[in-house]
Design a protein around this motif. Structure first.
Motif, mmCIF file in Angstrom:
data_model
loop_
_atom_site.group_PDB
_atom_site.id
_atom_site.type_symbol
_atom_site.label_atom_id
_atom_site.label_comp_id
_atom_site.label_asym_id
_atom_site.label_seq_id
_atom_site.Cartn_x
_atom_site.Cartn_y
_atom_site.Cartn_z
ATOM 1 N N UNK A 155 -7.218 -0.945 -11.867
ATOM 2 C CA UNK A 155 -7.344 -1.456 -10.525
ATOM 3 C C UNK A 155 -6.374 -0.724 -9.606
ATOM 4 N N UNK A 156 -6.814 0.322 -8.978
ATOM 5 C CA UNK A 156 -5.977 1.063 -8.062
ATOM 6 C C UNK A 156 -6.211 0.566 -6.642
ATOM 7 N N UNK A 157 -5.112 0.244 -5.940
ATOM 8 C CA UNK A 157 -5.216 -0.220 -4.558
ATOM 9 C C UNK A 157 -5.016 0.954 -3.616
ATOM 10 N N UNK A 158 -5.726 0.929 -2.488
ATOM 11 C CA UNK A 158 -5.516 1.941 -1.464
ATOM 12 C C UNK A 158 -4.941 1.248 -0.234
ATOM 13 N N UNK A 159 -4.078 1.999 0.489
ATOM 14 C CA UNK A 159 -3.453 1.441 1.680
ATOM 15 C C UNK A 159 -3.482 2.457 2.801
ATOM 16 N N UNK A 160 -3.686 1.971 4.016
ATOM 17 C CA UNK A 160 -3.590 2.777 5.223
ATOM 18 C C UNK A 160 -2.590 2.084 6.132
ATOM 19 N N UNK A 161 -1.767 2.879 6.856
ATOM 20 C CA UNK A 161 -0.693 2.297 7.649
ATOM 21 C C UNK A 161 -0.709 2.863 9.066
ATOM 22 N N UNK A 202 -3.696 -1.839 5.872
ATOM 23 C CA UNK A 202 -5.007 -2.249 5.400
ATOM 24 C C UNK A 202 -5.058 -1.978 3.894
ATOM 25 N N UNK A 203 -5.287 -3.022 3.104
ATOM 26 C CA UNK A 203 -5.289 -2.885 1.644
ATOM 27 C C UNK A 203 -6.682 -3.163 1.091
ATOM 28 N N UNK A 204 -7.085 -2.353 0.144
ATOM 29 C CA UNK A 204 -8.326 -2.583 -0.598
ATOM 30 C C UNK A 204 -8.040 -2.449 -2.079
ATOM 31 N N UNK A 205 -8.660 -3.321 -2.889
ATOM 32 C CA UNK A 205 -8.493 -3.265 -4.317
ATOM 33 C C UNK A 205 -9.670 -3.966 -4.979
ATOM 34 N N UNK A 206 -9.820 -3.721 -6.257
ATOM 35 C CA UNK A 206 -10.839 -4.406 -7.045
ATOM 36 C C UNK A 206 -10.160 -5.482 -7.875
ATOM 37 N N UNK A 207 -10.698 -6.692 -7.833
ATOM 38 C CA UNK A 207 -10.113 -7.768 -8.614
ATOM 39 C C UNK A 207 -10.545 -7.662 -10.069
ATOM 40 N N UNK A 208 -10.165 -8.622 -10.888
ATOM 41 C CA UNK A 208 -10.453 -8.607 -12.318
ATOM 42 C C UNK A 208 -11.946 -8.595 -12.628
ATOM 43 N N UNK A 209 -12.747 -9.127 -11.689
ATOM 44 C CA UNK A 209 -14.199 -9.174 -11.882
ATOM 45 C C UNK A 209 -14.894 -7.936 -11.308
ATOM 46 N N UNK A 210 -14.104 -6.997 -10.785
ATOM 47 C CA UNK A 210 -14.677 -5.779 -10.236
ATOM 48 C C UNK A 210 -15.175 -5.904 -8.809
ATOM 49 N N UNK A 211 -14.779 -6.971 -8.116
ATOM 50 C CA UNK A 211 -15.203 -7.192 -6.733
ATOM 51 C C UNK A 211 -14.188 -6.550 -5.795
ATOM 52 N N UNK A 212 -14.695 -5.794 -4.827
ATOM 53 C CA UNK A 212 -13.828 -5.142 -3.850
ATOM 54 C C UNK A 212 -13.235 -6.189 -2.914
ATOM 55 N N UNK A 213 -11.919 -6.207 -2.826
ATOM 56 C CA UNK A 213 -11.203 -7.135 -1.950
ATOM 57 C C UNK A 213 -10.540 -6.352 -0.829
ATOM 58 N N UNK A 214 -10.293 -7.035 0.296
ATOM 59 C CA UNK A 214 -9.734 -6.379 1.476
ATOM 60 C C UNK A 214 -8.744 -7.331 2.139
ATOM 61 N N UNK A 215 -7.622 -6.793 2.589
ATOM 62 C CA UNK A 215 -6.610 -7.616 3.258
ATOM 63 C C UNK A 215 -5.954 -6.801 4.366
#
Length: 119
Positions: free
Chosen positions: A1-7, A83-96
């Protein structure tokens, strides 16, 4: 699960969605977290869209936020938008969307002047 961030640096006029919650750490640092809502026009639908952000304030700014800010208040938040994006344990793309606050300016209504809340 690699998270990406933009600032990016931002200044947003928003309304508080929650009261700030203050956390104390063993190191002595303090952190306040609260949510804010911004109304932004959506050019595709030609309607206003509400965007939610989590705001994080540290130390003196966290103390000030906890003391003066309450749900529903209008405030200008200055800081770094993350802006953060990641995949949770179920493989669903999450955004915060987060804002690491550097300044808070409490906006007034009526004849009372605005007050800058800074660390």
């Amino acid at each position: 699960m690699k998270a990406t961030m933009k600032k990016n640096n931002v200044k947003l006029v928003v309304n508080l969605g929650t009261n700030p919650g203050l956390r104390h750490f063993k190191s002595g640092k303090r952190m306040a977290i609260f949510s804010v809502a911004s109304v932004e026009p959506d050019p595709e639908t030609k309607r206003n869209e509400v965007k939610w952000y989590s705001v994080i304030a540290w130390n003196n700014l966290a103390d000030v936020a906890q003391k003066y800010l309450t749900k529903g208040k209008r405030v200008m938040v200055c800081g770094n938008h993350i802006s953060k994006e990641w995949y949770d344990k179920k493989g669903i793309l999450r955004h915060r969307e987060e804002i690491l606050a550097t300044d808070l300016i409490l906006l007034s209504t009526g004849k009372v002047p605005a007050v800058k809340l800074a660390a």
